[in-house]
Design a protein around this motif. Structure first.
Motif, mmCIF file in Angstrom:
data_model
loop_
_atom_site.group_PDB
_atom_site.id
_atom_site.type_symbol
_atom_site.label_atom_id
_atom_site.label_comp_id
_atom_site.label_asym_id
_atom_site.label_seq_id
_atom_site.Cartn_x
_atom_site.Cartn_y
_atom_site.Cartn_z
ATOM 1 N N LEU A 118 8.900 34.917 -56.618
ATOM 2 C CA LEU A 118 7.751 35.652 -56.115
ATOM 3 C C LEU A 118 7.849 37.112 -56.534
ATOM 4 O O LEU A 118 8.932 37.705 -56.507
ATOM 5 N N PRO A 119 6.729 37.725 -56.944
ATOM 6 C CA PRO A 119 6.743 39.153 -57.279
ATOM 7 C C PRO A 119 7.033 40.000 -56.040
ATOM 8 O O PRO A 119 6.855 39.563 -54.902
ATOM 9 N N TYR A 120 7.472 41.245 -56.302
ATOM 10 C CA TYR A 120 7.855 42.122 -55.192
ATOM 11 C C TYR A 120 6.699 42.391 -54.233
ATOM 12 O O TYR A 120 6.914 42.547 -53.027
ATOM 13 N N SER A 121 5.473 42.439 -54.757
ATOM 14 C CA SER A 121 4.327 42.691 -53.882
ATOM 15 C C SER A 121 4.144 41.565 -52.871
ATOM 16 O O SER A 121 3.837 41.793 -51.697
ATOM 17 N N HIS A 122 4.364 40.323 -53.316
ATOM 18 C CA HIS A 122 4.257 39.170 -52.418
ATOM 19 C C HIS A 122 5.403 39.165 -51.407
ATOM 20 O O HIS A 122 5.194 38.879 -50.223
ATOM 21 N N LEU A 123 6.603 39.480 -51.878
ATOM 22 C CA LEU A 123 7.742 39.547 -50.965
ATOM 23 C C LEU A 123 7.528 40.621 -49.906
ATOM 24 O O LEU A 123 7.882 40.440 -48.733
ATOM 25 N N GLY A 124 6.930 41.740 -50.311
ATOM 26 C CA GLY A 124 6.640 42.808 -49.358
ATOM 27 C C GLY A 124 5.644 42.375 -48.305
ATOM 28 O O GLY A 124 5.809 42.666 -47.111
ATOM 29 N N ALA A 125 4.592 41.650 -48.729
ATOM 30 C CA ALA A 125 3.596 41.164 -47.775
ATOM 31 C C ALA A 125 4.221 40.163 -46.802
ATOM 32 O O ALA A 125 3.923 40.179 -45.601
ATOM 33 N N ILE A 126 5.087 39.283 -47.316
ATOM 34 C CA ILE A 126 5.765 38.303 -46.468
ATOM 35 C C ILE A 126 6.663 39.018 -45.458
ATOM 36 O O ILE A 126 6.658 38.701 -44.262
ATOM 37 N N TRP A 127 7.415 40.000 -45.920
ATOM 38 C CA TRP A 127 8.343 40.728 -45.038
ATOM 39 C C TRP A 127 7.579 41.440 -43.927
ATOM 40 O O TRP A 127 7.976 41.385 -42.758
#
Length: 250
Positions: free
Chosen positions: A4-13
């Motif tokens: 997953l791209p960092y933007s998606h990981l950030g949204a998940i977090w």
């Protein structure tokens, strides 16, 4: 989940952080808040086992602190059916098509939000025999969607007068429910997937920060007002999931 791209990981977090702030204040609701966001980035069948790991550690302290003060008679009636329902829900989760799970998740989230916003309260004291259907359905929803808390809340609200006793008993039930789900998923080999374990480790920081913040932030809104805002957001998330399901190609 590993790419997953960092933007998606950030949204998940961030979604998990918010979910555990709410969990710390309300006592349940992590899956209802986090699942609609997580469903945009990972299979629905991975979400409940992932959140079960996080919920277990978040609820463990509540279980140890409040377990002995709970209404033991209600626990004896609810827990066996909760375990049976959790087994049924886990089977449905593991052997049902992901697209259909997305539809069920959307319907479940919308139904829960509408129920909460309606302000409905049981008019009469429930009979003890109702523990069977409430326990079974709560167990199914716990395994299938990661949250049966509101089912138990309806039943306990119709059985127990004291609000503190309701809260303690519900907190204990959620801890036991989380442990039950964890055992079923472990026996089913779900946690052999290193991706789920890695994501759980990554999101453990969001869980810890959320629980810490929820315990210490003094909100200007009352608990009831806060939960009303949360339920509006949950309703919007559920509607978005349904729109996504019906707009996607067959």
């Amino acid at each position: 989940m590993d790419h997953l791209p960092y933007s998606h990981l950030g949204a998940i977090w961030l979604s998990v952080l918010l979910a555990y702030v709410i969990f710390s204040i309300a006592g349940f609701g992590t899956a209802l808040v986090a699942s609609p966001v997580l469903a945009q980035f990972m299979p629905v069948a991975h979400i409940v086992p992932l959140l079960a790991l996080l919920d277990f550690f978040a609820a463990a302290s509540n279980l140890l602190r409040h377990g002995r003060s709970a209404e033991l008679g209600e626990l004896r009636r609810l827990v066996p059916m909760m375990v049976a329902g959790s087994a049924l829900g886990a089977c449905i989760l593991l052997f049902t098509k992901a697209a259909f799970l997305l539809l069920l998740l959307g319907v479940f989230v919308v139904a829960y939000a509408l129920y909460s916003l309606s302000g409905y309260k049981p008019a009469r004291r429930f009979a003890p025999s109702l523990a069977r259907p409430f326990g079974l359905i709560g167990g199914v929803f716990s395994a299938l969607f990661g949250s049966g808390g509101f089912i138990y809340s309806i039943y306990l609200g119709g059985r127990i007068e004291d609000k503190d006793s309701i809260r303690v008993t519900q907190s204990t039930l959620i801890g036991l429910s989380t442990l039950t789900r964890l055992v079923f998923f472990l026996l089913a080999g779900v946690y052999a997937d290193a991706g789920i374990l890695g994501m759980a480790l990554f999101l453990s920081t969001a869980m810890l920060c959320g629980v810490h913040a929820g315990r210490r932030i003094t909100l200007r809104l009352s608990r009831e007002q806060f939960l009303k805002v949360v339920n509006v957001l949950v309703l919007c998330s559920g509607v978005f999931l349904l729109v996504r399901y019906f707009s996607s190609p067959p």
